[in-house]
Design a protein around this motif. Sequence first.
Motif, short mmCIF file in Angstrom:
data_model
loop_
_atom_site.label_atom_id
_atom_site.label_comp_id
_atom_site.label_asym_id
_atom_site.label_seq_id
_atom_site.Cartn_x
_atom_site.Cartn_y
_atom_site.Cartn_z
N ARG A 160 -12.94 -9.23 -9.15
CA ARG A 160 -13.34 -8.00 -8.06
C ARG A 160 -14.81 -8.03 -7.95
NH1 ARG A 160 -9.20 -4.96 -6.68
NH2 ARG A 160 -7.16 -5.29 -7.84
N ASN A 175 -1.68 1.52 -2.19
CA ASN A 175 -2.36 1.60 -3.38
C ASN A 175 -3.41 0.62 -3.57
OD1 ASN A 175 -0.92 3.88 -4.69
ND2 ASN A 175 0.89 2.61 -5.50
N LEU A 176 -3.00 -0.58 -3.06
CA LEU A 176 -3.94 -1.84 -2.93
C LEU A 176 -5.35 -1.51 -2.21
CD1 LEU A 176 -4.97 -4.65 -3.20
CD2 LEU A 176 -3.71 -5.30 -1.40
N GLN A 207 -10.89 0.19 -2.32
CA GLN A 207 -11.94 1.11 -1.71
C GLN A 207 -12.71 1.70 -2.92
OE1 GLN A 207 -10.73 4.99 -0.01
NE2 GLN A 207 -12.16 4.72 1.54
N THR A 208 -12.03 1.92 -4.14
CA THR A 208 -12.87 2.22 -5.22
C THR A 208 -13.94 0.96 -5.81
OG1 THR A 208 -10.89 3.82 -5.74
CG2 THR A 208 -12.46 3.05 -7.57
N ASP A 209 -13.23 -0.08 -5.75
CA ASP A 209 -13.83 -1.23 -6.30
C ASP A 209 -15.13 -1.44 -5.67
OD1 ASP A 209 -12.02 -1.40 -8.59
OD2 ASP A 209 -10.80 -3.07 -7.77
N THR A 260 -7.61 -10.92 -5.90
CA THR A 260 -8.02 -9.65 -5.66
C THR A 260 -6.88 -8.82 -5.19
OG1 THR A 260 -10.30 -10.12 -5.66
CG2 THR A 260 -9.63 -8.10 -4.58
N LYS A 309 -6.33 1.77 -1.57
CA LYS A 309 -7.22 2.74 -2.32
C LYS A 309 -8.02 2.13 -3.55
CE LYS A 309 -6.28 7.03 -2.49
NZ LYS A 309 -5.75 8.20 -2.77
N GLN A 310 -7.39 0.98 -4.05
CA GLN A 310 -8.24 0.43 -5.27
C GLN A 310 -9.29 -0.29 -4.66
OE1 GLN A 310 -7.18 0.77 -8.42
NE2 GLN A 310 -9.24 -0.16 -8.83
#
Length: 343
Positions: A4, A213-214, A219-221, A158, A216-217
């Motif tokens: 990531r 969920n992927l 976006q956070t990463d 990823t 959103k993850q």
Amino acid sequence: MNTRATINAEPTASEYYDGPLINAEGIKKYYPVTQGMILRKNVGYVKAVDGISISIPKGETYSLVGESGCGKTTTSRMFLMVEKPTEGVVYFRGKNIQRLTRSEKAEYRSSVQAVFQDPWSSLNPRMRVDSLIAEPLITHQKLSKIEVKRRVHELLETVGLRSFHSERYPHEFSGGQRQRIAIARALSTRPSLMVLDEPVSALDVSIRAQILNLLKQLQTDFGLSYLLIAHNLATVRYMSHKVGVMYLGRIVEEGKPASIFSDPKHPYTKALISAALPANPTNNREEIVLRGEVPSPINPPSGCTFHTRCPMVMDHCSEEYPERRIVGEGHVTSCHLYTTNAN
């Protein structure tokens, strides 16, 4: 190896811009309507988008909701530079995208990617996964074959797939896996903004939550911004930082999802939420049935375009379009029922 962490490169000078990542001001898109076979003449315009303003900060999701034909996808096409606004301006990191230089346009197209509704139609069935993901990499970046292969494997991992999947064709995957491949392809150019046009509506219900969920993850990463186009209000509520409700080419209500869904103000927003399946079937909710059909965008009603179907219509609703009004913190609507002036 932290895959990531290796997907996004060091920020460029333009990425230090301190304003919204992308914002549209008063954008319109009118399509001419013509008649005649030989002497064609213009008899009107389809007002697909009729003067909307949107601002998306870095790392946030702005969702557009509304009935089919309200202008959501046309708006996204202007963000993707597939369509040019008839009026108004789209700014990316403070720059008018229609005035970008050739190299800046190439950078913009690299920075703004899309994931569409149907991964089957958006992936070339004759290309293997490694070629599908590598294609934008080769187009936008100068990398060796070894570097491209490494990046393809990183991207697959990823999005929750394995490196050996790169040797397969799209038909060998399930719908959810194909959408993961489409997301990996969009990620390959290290975008800042992703346009998500109904990204889970073609998937089985059991798979939708995994893809959301992927996203959103990711976006956070990676600090991604999303412009989400969706009909499903549960998806919008889960994903969004801000929601814009569109009707006949205009945004009639805008605000944070908690405010929009718990206390909708515009009669059209209330009707949309009323028509959605409740999270708890035992909850009592107001049922609102709208009269008539959505008017034609060629000849929209005068005044408030919703007045022909509105259960709370007043005499002056047909005379002038309502200004945006503040109805709560960060919550605005265009409706004559409210009188507090917006900023």
